[in-house]
Design a protein around this motif. Structure first.
Motif, PDB file in Angstrom:
ATOM      1  N   ALA A 103     152.364  83.893 -36.864  1.00  0.00           N
ATOM      2  CA  ALA A 103     152.690  83.173 -35.628  1.00  0.00           C
ATOM      3  C   ALA A 103     151.502  82.380 -35.123  1.00  0.00           C
ATOM      4  O   ALA A 103     151.640  81.215 -34.702  1.00  0.00           O
ATOM      5  N   ARG A 104     150.317  82.980 -35.188  1.00  0.00           N
ATOM      6  CA  ARG A 104     149.128  82.259 -34.733  1.00  0.00           C
ATOM      7  C   ARG A 104     148.796  81.081 -35.634  1.00  0.00           C
ATOM      8  O   ARG A 104     148.511  79.974 -35.182  1.00  0.00           O
ATOM      9  N   ASP A 105     148.833  81.325 -36.951  1.00  0.00           N
ATOM     10  CA  ASP A 105     148.512  80.255 -37.894  1.00  0.00           C
ATOM     11  C   ASP A 105     149.540  79.133 -37.846  1.00  0.00           C
ATOM     12  O   ASP A 105     149.226  77.976 -38.165  1.00  0.00           O
ATOM     13  N   GLY A 106     150.755  79.458 -37.448  1.00  0.00           N
ATOM     14  CA  GLY A 106     151.756  78.414 -37.326  1.00  0.00           C
ATOM     15  C   GLY A 106     151.622  77.612 -36.038  1.00  0.00           C
ATOM     16  O   GLY A 106     151.975  76.434 -35.993  1.00  0.00           O
ATOM     17  N   ALA A 107     151.091  78.240 -34.975  1.00  0.00           N
ATOM     18  CA  ALA A 107     150.963  77.544 -33.698  1.00  0.00           C
ATOM     19  C   ALA A 107     149.810  76.554 -33.702  1.00  0.00           C
ATOM     20  O   ALA A 107     149.919  75.461 -33.132  1.00  0.00           O
ATOM     21  N   LEU A 108     148.688  76.888 -34.343  1.00  0.00           N
ATOM     22  CA  LEU A 108     147.532  75.998 -34.330  1.00  0.00           C
ATOM     23  C   LEU A 108     147.810  74.662 -35.014  1.00  0.00           C
ATOM     24  O   LEU A 108     147.500  73.604 -34.449  1.00  0.00           O
ATOM     25  N   PRO A 109     148.398  74.638 -36.220  1.00  0.00           N
ATOM     26  CA  PRO A 109     148.740  73.329 -36.787  1.00  0.00           C
ATOM     27  C   PRO A 109     149.753  72.573 -35.936  1.00  0.00           C
ATOM     28  O   PRO A 109     149.720  71.341 -35.874  1.00  0.00           O
ATOM     29  N   GLY A 110     150.628  73.307 -35.267  1.00  0.00           N
ATOM     30  CA  GLY A 110     151.588  72.639 -34.392  1.00  0.00           C
ATOM     31  C   GLY A 110     150.898  71.897 -33.257  1.00  0.00           C
ATOM     32  O   GLY A 110     151.305  70.791 -32.877  1.00  0.00           O
ATOM     33  N   LEU A 111     149.831  72.508 -32.715  1.00  0.00           N
ATOM     34  CA  LEU A 111     149.088  71.814 -31.663  1.00  0.00           C
ATOM     35  C   LEU A 111     148.402  70.570 -32.197  1.00  0.00           C
ATOM     36  O   LEU A 111     148.357  69.523 -31.523  1.00  0.00           O
ATOM     37  N   ALA A 112     147.835  70.670 -33.405  1.00  0.00           N
ATOM     38  CA  ALA A 112     147.195  69.491 -33.992  1.00  0.00           C
ATOM     39  C   ALA A 112     148.203  68.377 -34.234  1.00  0.00           C
ATOM     40  O   ALA A 112     147.932  67.194 -34.003  1.00  0.00           O
ATOM     41  N   ILE A 113     149.394  68.751 -34.692  1.00  0.00           N
ATOM     42  CA  ILE A 113     150.425  67.741 -34.924  1.00  0.00           C
ATOM     43  C   ILE A 113     150.911  67.153 -33.594  1.00  0.00           C
ATOM     44  O   ILE A 113     151.217  65.963 -33.499  1.00  0.00           O
ATOM     45  N   ALA A 114     150.950  67.986 -32.540  1.00  0.00           N
ATOM     46  CA  ALA A 114     151.396  67.499 -31.236  1.00  0.00           C
ATOM     47  C   ALA A 114     150.433  66.483 -30.643  1.00  0.00           C
ATOM     48  O   ALA A 114     150.810  65.716 -29.748  1.00  0.00           O
ATOM     49  N   LEU A 115     149.177  66.456 -31.141  1.00  0.00           N
ATOM     50  CA  LEU A 115     148.215  65.489 -30.630  1.00  0.00           C
ATOM     51  C   LEU A 115     148.640  64.059 -30.958  1.00  0.00           C
ATOM     52  O   LEU A 115     148.372  63.128 -30.188  1.00  0.00           O
ATOM     53  N   ILE A 116     149.306  63.869 -32.084  1.00  0.00           N
ATOM     54  CA  ILE A 116     149.705  62.511 -32.491  1.00  0.00           C
ATOM     55  C   ILE A 116     150.736  61.929 -31.523  1.00  0.00           C
ATOM     56  O   ILE A 116     150.527  60.833 -30.981  1.00  0.00           O
ATOM     57  N   PRO A 117     151.855  62.613 -31.259  1.00  0.00           N
ATOM     58  CA  PRO A 117     152.769  62.041 -30.263  1.00  0.00           C
ATOM     59  C   PRO A 117     152.153  61.972 -28.869  1.00  0.00           C
ATOM     60  O   PRO A 117     152.528  61.120 -28.067  1.00  0.00           O
ATOM     61  N   GLY A 118     151.166  62.858 -28.576  1.00  0.00           N
ATOM     62  CA  GLY A 118     150.486  62.766 -27.291  1.00  0.00           C
ATOM     63  C   GLY A 118     149.700  61.469 -27.172  1.00  0.00           C
ATOM     64  O   GLY A 118     149.713  60.811 -26.120  1.00  0.00           O
TER      65      GLY A 118
END
Length: 521
Positions: A214-229
């Motif tokens: 769960a943790r390892d899946g959330a961190l890449p998700g935050l990095a990917i969310a930076l692009i639409p941000g």
């Protein structure tokens, strides 16, 4: 403005007549833009948008991961404990048919047999019958069996279980009482209770693996969310940057600035509102510019046209003044009144022409190296201000580069204004001062002994035609004296300010660079 009925004016003593200047009647309207150092904002709008977007993404990812972890963990543990409880109950029920013990079987051997049948679960089985205790293991772990579980086992013939953490190791403890079935609906407790203790190391490893996933899946998700941000912040900030650029252009005088409207959202509404406001402002400013242009042209033309007939009238009034003593009293009084009013009209016309030059930006500075104290003395002497009404504090050997004619008007206006609206004696002071952030300045102060300037009049003291007493419609001056004084001081690159002395009386302070041409005038 001086005192209760104060009104600005300037001293008399004119230079030769001014020529009209038709070339300077156009005054482009330009707003003054104050440009300071651009501040670097560590938490600008872009940064705040990105942080907000990342915060929302982090909360969403964290919430999703936490809920997923909780459900998976509960499902994993419930599956493991349900399997263990069912298996242990079956073995206990099978064991109950072998009671009482046969032959040489001991309670310890029965418990070991139950423990062996519980494989692959690494059970350790305990039995309690009254004060008798037995275990299937060589190292009993009965300390993980809590008193609460013992009480529940005696009260519930169907058994119970609980999860316990001992020294950082999770255990599943199951309590199953031995009962006799006397009838299909009746159970008789035997007093014997079997306990199974199962370490849940494997399950804990699986739970830890779920947490890591769960943790390892959330961190890449935050990095990917930076692009639409970044994309979202760019789309939001683009109209804001355009609005800032447009506002800056309008502040510099480009009133035809407009913003391109995109879409139909709130930012598009803001752009349309800005364009509508800019259009209305442009039309209003254009109307004001045209009205001001007409007013300046009218004042200049009228004052110019009045000069010729006024010259003749002044010549006639001078002759009449000389003959007034030979006329009867009423006629002489009328002649002197006409002469005085004609003089006031001539002063007003020349003041209007002078102020028109400043409005048209046609006034020029013709500087020369002068002895300032001597120049002030000549100003006072030419206007016959050498009696005890005037006190002069004029140190010698102060030289400055000034326009002698305009400096003469500045001193004459201030002293004449003090004599008319203040109270004698009037003091004229002169000194120099150094400025750490600029060239040295010449400071001239004119003070009087009157009641001072009323506080509500101070902000308007240099306004044209301003009167502190609205009931006083006429005065000895044109009402433009201090306004012309301000323009002359500004033309030298200096400043003028008005105030009141602590003990009473008004004070006007003029600061002019010692070298006016170097001041960038």
């Amino acid at each position: 403005m001086r005192g209760p009925a104060a009104r600005e004016d300037r001293g008399r003593g004119r230079q030769p007549a001014l020529r009209p200047d038709p070339a300077g009647l156009r005054l482009p309207l330009r707003a003054a833009v104050i440009k300071g150092p651009r501040r670097i904002r560590a938490f600008g709008l872009r940064t705040r948008l990105l942080l907000a977007f990342l915060l929302v993404a982090a909360v969403s990812a964290g919430t999703t991961a936490a809920l997923t972890y909780r459900e998976a963990r509960n499902a994993l543990l419930e599956t493991a404990q349900d399997t263990a409880v069912t298996s242990f109950r079956d073995h206990v029920q099978q064991t109950s048919f072998a009671l009482p013990l046969r032959g040489g079987d001991s309670l310890e051997e029965v418990l070991r047999d139950i423990a062996r049948k519980g494989k692959p679960h690494p059970w350790v089985v305990f039995a309690e019958y009254g004060s008798l205790r037995a275990s299937s293991g060589e190292n009993p772990e009965s300390t993980v069996i809590t008193p609460e579980l013992r009480r529940t086992a005696l009260a519930n013939p169907h058994g119970s279980f609980e999860r316990v953490v001992k020294d950082g190791v999770p255990y599943l403890t199951i309590a199953m009482p031995m009962v006799f079935k006397t009838s299909p609906d009746s159970l008789l407790p035997s007093g014997l209770v079997l306990y199974a203790v199962m370490p849940m190391n494997d399950e804990q490893i699986n739970v830890d693996a779920l947490l890591m996933a769960a943790r390892d899946g959330a961190l890449p998700g935050l990095a990917i969310a930076l692009i639409p941000g970044l994309i979202a912040s760019r789309s939001v900030l683009r109209p804001v940057r355009e609005l800032r650029h447009a506002a800056r252009n309008m502040g510099s005088g480009r009133l035809d600035t407009r913003i391109r409207v995109r879409g139909s959202d709130e930012l598009a509404d803001l752009a349309r509102t800005f364009n509508e406001s800019a259009g209305q402002l442009e039309r209003s400013v254009q109307e004001l510019r045209e009205a001001g242009e007409r007013a300046r042209r009218f004042a200049s033309d009228v004052s110019h046209e009045l000069r010729t007939p006024l010259a003749g009238m002044l010549a006639v009034t001078e002759v009449l003044d000389e003959e007034a003593d030979r006329l009867d009293a009423d006629t002489a009084r009328a002649v002197r009144l006409v002469s005085a009013e004609t003089g006031k009209l001539a002063v007003l016309v020349e003041d209007l022409m002078e102020i028109s030059r400043f409005d048209a930006r046609a006034a020029e500075l013709n500087t020369d190296e002068v002895d300032v104290a001597e120049a002030i003395r000549k100003t006072l002497q030419s206007r016959h201000w050498t009696d005890d009404r005037i006190r002069a504090d004029l140190p010698d050997d102060i030289r400055a580069r000034l326009d002698p004619r305009r400096f003469d008007l500045v001193i004459a206006n201030l002293v004449g204004n003090a004599l008319r609206h203040g109270r004698a004696p009037v003091t004229v002071g002169l000194r120099t001062a150094a400025r750490p952030d600029g060239p040295p300045v010449l400071i001239t102060e004119v003070t009087d002994s009157g009641p001072g300037i009323r506080p509500e009049a101070l902000p308007h003291i240099f306004d044209r035609f301003y009167k502190a007493d609205a009931a006083r419609t006429r005065s000895a001056g044109s009402g433009l004296g201090l306004a012309i004084t301000l323009e002359n001081v500004k033309l030298h690159g200096g400043t003028i300010r008005a105030g009141n002395l602590p003990g009473g009386g008004a004070v006007f302070t003029v600061e002019i660079p010692l070298h006016a041409e170097e001041a960038g005038t």
